[in-house]
Design an enzyme around this catalytic site. Structure first.
Site, PDB file in Angstrom:
ATOM      1  N   ARG A 170       0.844  -1.185   0.000  1.00  0.00           N
ATOM      2  CA  ARG A 170       0.000   0.000   0.000  1.00  0.00           C
ATOM      3  C   ARG A 170       0.882   1.238   0.000  1.00  0.00           C
ATOM      4  O   ARG A 170       1.701   1.420   0.898  1.00  0.00           O
ATOM      5  CB  ARG A 170      -0.881  -0.037   1.245  1.00  0.00           C
ATOM      6  CG  ARG A 170      -1.901   1.054   1.270  1.00  0.00           C
ATOM      7  CD  ARG A 170      -2.993   0.747   2.261  1.00  0.00           C
ATOM      8  NE  ARG A 170      -2.534   0.717   3.636  1.00  0.00           N
ATOM      9  CZ  ARG A 170      -3.330   0.911   4.675  1.00  0.00           C
ATOM     10  NH1 ARG A 170      -4.602   1.109   4.495  1.00  0.00           N
ATOM     11  NH2 ARG A 170      -2.869   0.866   5.892  1.00  0.00           N
TER      12      ARG A 170
ATOM     13  N   THR B 205      -0.929   7.580  -1.026  1.00  0.00           N
ATOM     14  CA  THR B 205      -2.198   7.533  -1.770  1.00  0.00           C
ATOM     15  C   THR B 205      -3.144   6.466  -1.219  1.00  0.00           C
ATOM     16  O   THR B 205      -4.327   6.466  -1.555  1.00  0.00           O
ATOM     17  CB  THR B 205      -1.930   7.189  -3.250  1.00  0.00           C
ATOM     18  OG1 THR B 205      -1.367   5.871  -3.293  1.00  0.00           O
ATOM     19  CG2 THR B 205      -0.978   8.172  -3.896  1.00  0.00           C
TER      20      THR B 205
ATOM     21  N   ASP C  47      -1.198  -3.111  12.915  1.00  0.00           N
ATOM     22  CA  ASP C  47      -0.702  -3.630  11.640  1.00  0.00           C
ATOM     23  C   ASP C  47      -0.539  -5.150  11.766  1.00  0.00           C
ATOM     24  O   ASP C  47       0.317  -5.638  12.506  1.00  0.00           O
ATOM     25  CB  ASP C  47       0.639  -2.971  11.306  1.00  0.00           C
ATOM     26  CG  ASP C  47       1.106  -3.347   9.907  1.00  0.00           C
ATOM     27  OD1 ASP C  47       1.193  -2.454   9.059  1.00  0.00           O
ATOM     28  OD2 ASP C  47       1.358  -4.557   9.669  1.00  0.00           O
TER      29      ASP C  47
ATOM     30  N   ASP D 214       2.982  -6.572  10.932  1.00  0.00           N
ATOM     31  CA  ASP D 214       3.959  -6.278  11.988  1.00  0.00           C
ATOM     32  C   ASP D 214       3.708  -7.136  13.213  1.00  0.00           C
ATOM     33  O   ASP D 214       4.646  -7.648  13.834  1.00  0.00           O
ATOM     34  CB  ASP D 214       3.888  -4.803  12.386  1.00  0.00           C
ATOM     35  CG  ASP D 214       4.563  -3.907  11.368  1.00  0.00           C
ATOM     36  OD1 ASP D 214       5.342  -4.423  10.531  1.00  0.00           O
ATOM     37  OD2 ASP D 214       4.317  -2.685  11.398  1.00  0.00           O
TER      38      ASP D 214
HETATM   39  N1  URA Z   1      -3.633  -3.268   7.441  1.00  0.00           N
HETATM   40  C1  URA Z   1      -3.370  -3.621   8.734  1.00  0.00           C
HETATM   41  O1  URA Z   1      -2.491  -4.428   8.973  1.00  0.00           O
HETATM   42  N2  URA Z   1      -4.099  -3.072   9.711  1.00  0.00           N
HETATM   43  C2  URA Z   1      -5.078  -2.194   9.499  1.00  0.00           C
HETATM   44  O2  URA Z   1      -5.728  -1.743  10.457  1.00  0.00           O
HETATM   45  C3  URA Z   1      -5.348  -1.827   8.161  1.00  0.00           C
HETATM   46  C4  URA Z   1      -4.614  -2.374   7.152  1.00  0.00           C
END
Ligand code: URA
Length: 210
Positions: A105, A109, A201, A204
Site C-alpha cells: 500500500r 495515496t 498492523d 507487523d
Molecule cells: N492493514 C493492517 O495491517 N491493519 C489495518 O488496520 C489496516 C490495514
C-alpha cells in the site's frame, strides 16, 4: 450461495479475536491465535462446496460416501499478511493449491502497488479463496480480486479476520459476486487507513517487525 457478508460470531472466534486485538499479546501468541482462528474461519468459508459421492467399502458394507467435487481449490495469499491466514487454512485443506499476490500500500495515496503474482493453473475450474487478514480501505483487496479474475477465476471467496464498513462497501461495489467471510466488521477507518479499533498492523504483529 454464501451471503455477500458473513460475520462469524462463534464464541471461540470472538474470544481469540479479542486476545489478538490486545496490544499486550506477544508476537508468538498472536501467530498461534491467527493459526487457530483461521481454521475456524476456513470452516465457514468452505461451506456449500460442491459435493459428489465416491464408492467405498467400510468394514461393514459398501457405500456411496460424500466427497468434495471438482478440482482442488486454490488458496491465494495476499502478501504479506495473508500468509498468516494461509498457514491455518492449509492445515484444514492440505491438498489445496496455493498462489500469492504481492501488493503493498502506497502510504501517501493508500493505493495498492503490485510487485508479485503467481497463481495455480486452471483458476477458472477452481473455487478460489483469497486470504488477507485486514479488509481496510478495500483498495488492495479489490485490486487482488481484479488480478485473479483477469487470470481466469470466476468463483472467488474472500476470507479476512477484520473488515471495516468502508472496505466491505468498496468490495461489494467492485465485486458483488465475491462473498466475504470475516470475524468482525469494526467501527471505522482512521485517516491512515487503519481499522478502528482493529488490532494494529497485522503484518507487523505476526512477524514482529515493529
Ligand atoms: N492493514 C493492517 O495491517 N491493519 C489495518 O488496520 C489496516 C490495514
Amino acid at each position: 450461495m454464501l451471503e455477500h457478508l458473513t460475520v462469524v460470531t462463534h464464541p471461540l472466534v470472538q474470544h481469540k479475536l479479542t486476545l489478538m486485538r490486545d496490544k499486550a499479546t506477544s508476537t508468538a501468541e498472536f501467530r498461534q491465535l491467527l493459526r487457530e482462528i483461521s481454521q475456524l474461519l476456513a470452516y465457514e468459508v468452505t461451506r456449500e462446496l460442491d459435493m459428489t459421492t465416491k464408492r467405498i467399502e467400510t468394514p461393514m458394507q459398501p457405500m456411496d460416501a460424500p466427497v468434495l467435487a471438482g478440482k482442488k481449490l486454490a488458496l491465494i495469499s495476499i502478501l504479506r499478511a495473508g500468509n498468516g491466514l494461509l498457514d491455518g487454512v492449509l492445515e484444514l485443506i492440505p491438498s489445496a493449491r496455493v498462489g500469492f499476490v504481492g501488493l503493498y500500500r502506497d502510504e501517501d495515496t493508500l493505493e495498492p502497488v503490485q510487485y508479485y503474482f503467481k497463481v495455480p493453473e486452471s483458476l477458472e475450474d477452481r473455487l478460489v479463496i483469497a486470504v488477507d487478514p485486514m479488509l481496510a480501505t478495500g483498495n488492495s483487496s479489490v485490486a487482488a480480486i481484479d488480478l485473479l479474475k483477469k487470470a481466469g477465476a470466476t468463483n472467488i471467496r474472500f476470507l479476512c479476520l477484520l473488515a471495516s464498513p468502508e472496505g466491505v462497501e468498496t468490495m461489494k461495489a467492485a465485486h458483488p459476486d465475491v462473498p466475504i467471510v470475516t470475524a468482525s466488521v469494526d467501527e471505522s477507518l482512521n485517516d491512515k487507513g487503519y481499522i478502528i479499533p482493529g488490532l494494529g498492523d497485522a503484518g507487523d504483529r505476526m512477524f514482529g517487525t515493529k
